[in-house]
Each structure stands twice: as C-alpha cells, then as structure tokens.
Design a protein around this motif. Structure first.
Motif, PDB file in Angstrom:
ATOM      1  N   ARG A  94       0.818  -1.217   0.000  1.00  0.00           N
ATOM      2  CA  ARG A  94       0.000   0.000   0.000  1.00  0.00           C
ATOM      3  C   ARG A  94       0.850   1.265   0.000  1.00  0.00           C
ATOM      4  N   ARG A 152       4.922   5.094  -6.353  1.00  0.00           N
ATOM      5  CA  ARG A 152       4.447   3.980  -7.189  1.00  0.00           C
ATOM      6  C   ARG A 152       3.070   4.313  -7.744  1.00  0.00           C
ATOM      7  N   TYR A 153       2.637   3.541  -8.743  1.00  0.00           N
ATOM      8  CA  TYR A 153       1.273   3.651  -9.254  1.00  0.00           C
ATOM      9  C   TYR A 153       0.317   3.065  -8.222  1.00  0.00           C
ATOM     10  N   ASN A 155      -4.025   2.055  -7.308  1.00  0.00           N
ATOM     11  CA  ASN A 155      -5.352   1.733  -7.820  1.00  0.00           C
ATOM     12  C   ASN A 155      -6.361   2.571  -7.034  1.00  0.00           C
ATOM     13  N   THR A 158      -9.259   1.115  -4.721  1.00  0.00           N
ATOM     14  CA  THR A 158      -8.963   0.416  -3.464  1.00  0.00           C
ATOM     15  C   THR A 158      -8.786   1.360  -2.286  1.00  0.00           C
ATOM     16  N   MET A 173      -3.995   0.587  -2.638  1.00  0.00           N
ATOM     17  CA  MET A 173      -3.200  -0.579  -3.048  1.00  0.00           C
ATOM     18  C   MET A 173      -2.275  -0.134  -4.177  1.00  0.00           C
ATOM     19  N   LYS A 174      -1.059  -0.643  -4.156  1.00  0.00           N
ATOM     20  CA  LYS A 174      -0.132  -0.377  -5.257  1.00  0.00           C
ATOM     21  C   LYS A 174      -0.533  -1.248  -6.445  1.00  0.00           C
ATOM     22  N   THR A 175      -0.174  -0.810  -7.645  1.00  0.00           N
ATOM     23  CA  THR A 175      -0.465  -1.565  -8.861  1.00  0.00           C
ATOM     24  C   THR A 175       0.649  -1.351  -9.876  1.00  0.00           C
ATOM     25  N   GLU A 176       0.726  -2.246 -10.834  1.00  0.00           N
ATOM     26  CA  GLU A 176       1.694  -2.104 -11.920  1.00  0.00           C
ATOM     27  C   GLU A 176       1.114  -1.281 -13.062  1.00  0.00           C
ATOM     28  N   HIS A 177      -0.224  -1.249 -13.159  1.00  0.00           N
ATOM     29  CA  HIS A 177      -0.900  -0.532 -14.237  1.00  0.00           C
ATOM     30  C   HIS A 177      -1.084   0.926 -13.848  1.00  0.00           C
ATOM     31  N   HIS A 178      -1.184   1.742 -14.846  1.00  0.00           N
ATOM     32  CA  HIS A 178      -1.385   3.132 -14.491  1.00  0.00           C
ATOM     33  C   HIS A 178      -2.538   3.726 -15.283  1.00  0.00           C
TER      34      HIS A 178
END
Length: 188
Positions: A94, A152-153, A155, A158, A173-178
């Motif tokens: 997070r 970081r990116y 979401n 969330t 929450m962290k994500t790889e998508h942006h």
C-alpha cells in the motif's frame, strides 16, 4: 480621532512615569497603595477605555477595507503557500498519505488521481466559529489544493479513507498498471 489617541497615550505615559517614581515606605506600605490609587484614578481607566475603543474602531475599519477586497478573492482563490502538510508512507502492498487538515469542510473534499502516481487533494478549511473575535491568526482557512507525487502507481478503486483529529489518511493498493486520470471516491 488621531489627536485624541496621541493625547491619551501621553497621559498614559505620564501615569507610567509617576508609577516608576512611586515612593515605597517599608514601614508604611499602605501609603504606597494610596499613591497608586491616585495614579490609577477613574480618569486613568476612562482614558484606557477610550484608547481601547479607538484601537478597536481603527482595526475594524482597516479590516473591513481589506476584507471587502480579500473576501471576494479568498472564496475563489487557491492558496499554494498554505498547502497542508503531508506525509507519504509505503508498505509492502500500500501507499498511505497522511494530510493535516484541521477544520476541513468534509463536503468540499475532492481527491483526483493524475498519471497513476499523483494525487491531488482539494477542499476548504472552515473559518473558526469564534472568527469574529479574532485578534491574531496563524492558521489557514479557505480553499487549498495540494498535489502529491507518489513513489508507485496506485489503484484508486482500493482507497480506504479516515478523517480524525484534523488528519486525513488515504490508503491505496499499489499496482503495476497506471491510469491517466480519474476521480477518487471516498467516504469520510
């Protein structure tokens, strides 16, 4: 009115000088009290009251002049020099943002995501309920906008939010998508 103010100040200065020359007789301290009573007579207190009234009227006039101009600006303007203080934390999964917002008008709060890793927090800090009696201020009130760069990116779907004791906490929450741009829906 200005002449009256100068005259009152001169009389108060003379009373202070007389007080400085007060003769204190250790064997008869009550005599000093009589001398003080003569210095702080009814005339002294009337002058002090007049001076206070003069300063209140003078301050009120200058505040009215300034506030008529600035009130119209303040409602619509954002004050970047008054950005709220922010801490950003990163845990394993997070990103957590903690923002100092004492007096926040919760209905004015708007949070947006830009470029997947920037949060914009906007809103309004309410005027204190005793504002009409204010004699000095250091705290900000009015509209603000704060852009926060994240490591970081995230979401935005969330989000967990909490507003307590003047602090807004947002957790994502962290994500790889942006995502390019999006509104973040929160419940306080």
């Amino acid at each position: 009115m200005e002449f009256m103010n100068e005259e009152i100040m001169k009389n108060l200065q003379q009373a202070t000088e007389r007080l400085g020359k007060l003769n204190v007789d250790q064997s008869n301290p009550w005599q000093s009290l009589n001398q003080m009573q003569q210095i702080f007579d009814q005339n002294f207190w009337n002058r002090l009251t007049d001076l206070t009234k003069f300063n209140i009227v003078k301050e009120s006039i200058s505040q009215d002049t300034v506030s008529n101009v600035s009130d119209k600006k303040q409602e619509s303007e954002v004050h970047p020099e008054e950005d709220p203080s922010v801490d950003v934390f990163e845990t394993l999964g997070r990103i957590i943002i903690c923002c100092d917002l004492p007096g926040l008008d919760k209905n004015s709060l708007k949070i947006s995501l830009l470029n997947g890793n920037q949060i914009v927090v906007q809103g309004k800090i309410k005027e204190h309920h005793l504002a009409e009696y204010r004699i000095n201020t250091e705290r900000f009130e009015g509209r603000f906008s704060r852009q926060i760069q994240l490591p970081r990116y995230i979401n935005p779907d969330t989000v967990k939010s909490n507003y307590r004791d003047g602090q807004l906490e947002l957790s994502f929450m962290k994500t790889e998508h942006h995502r390019k741009k999006s509104e973040v829906q929160i419940d306080l």
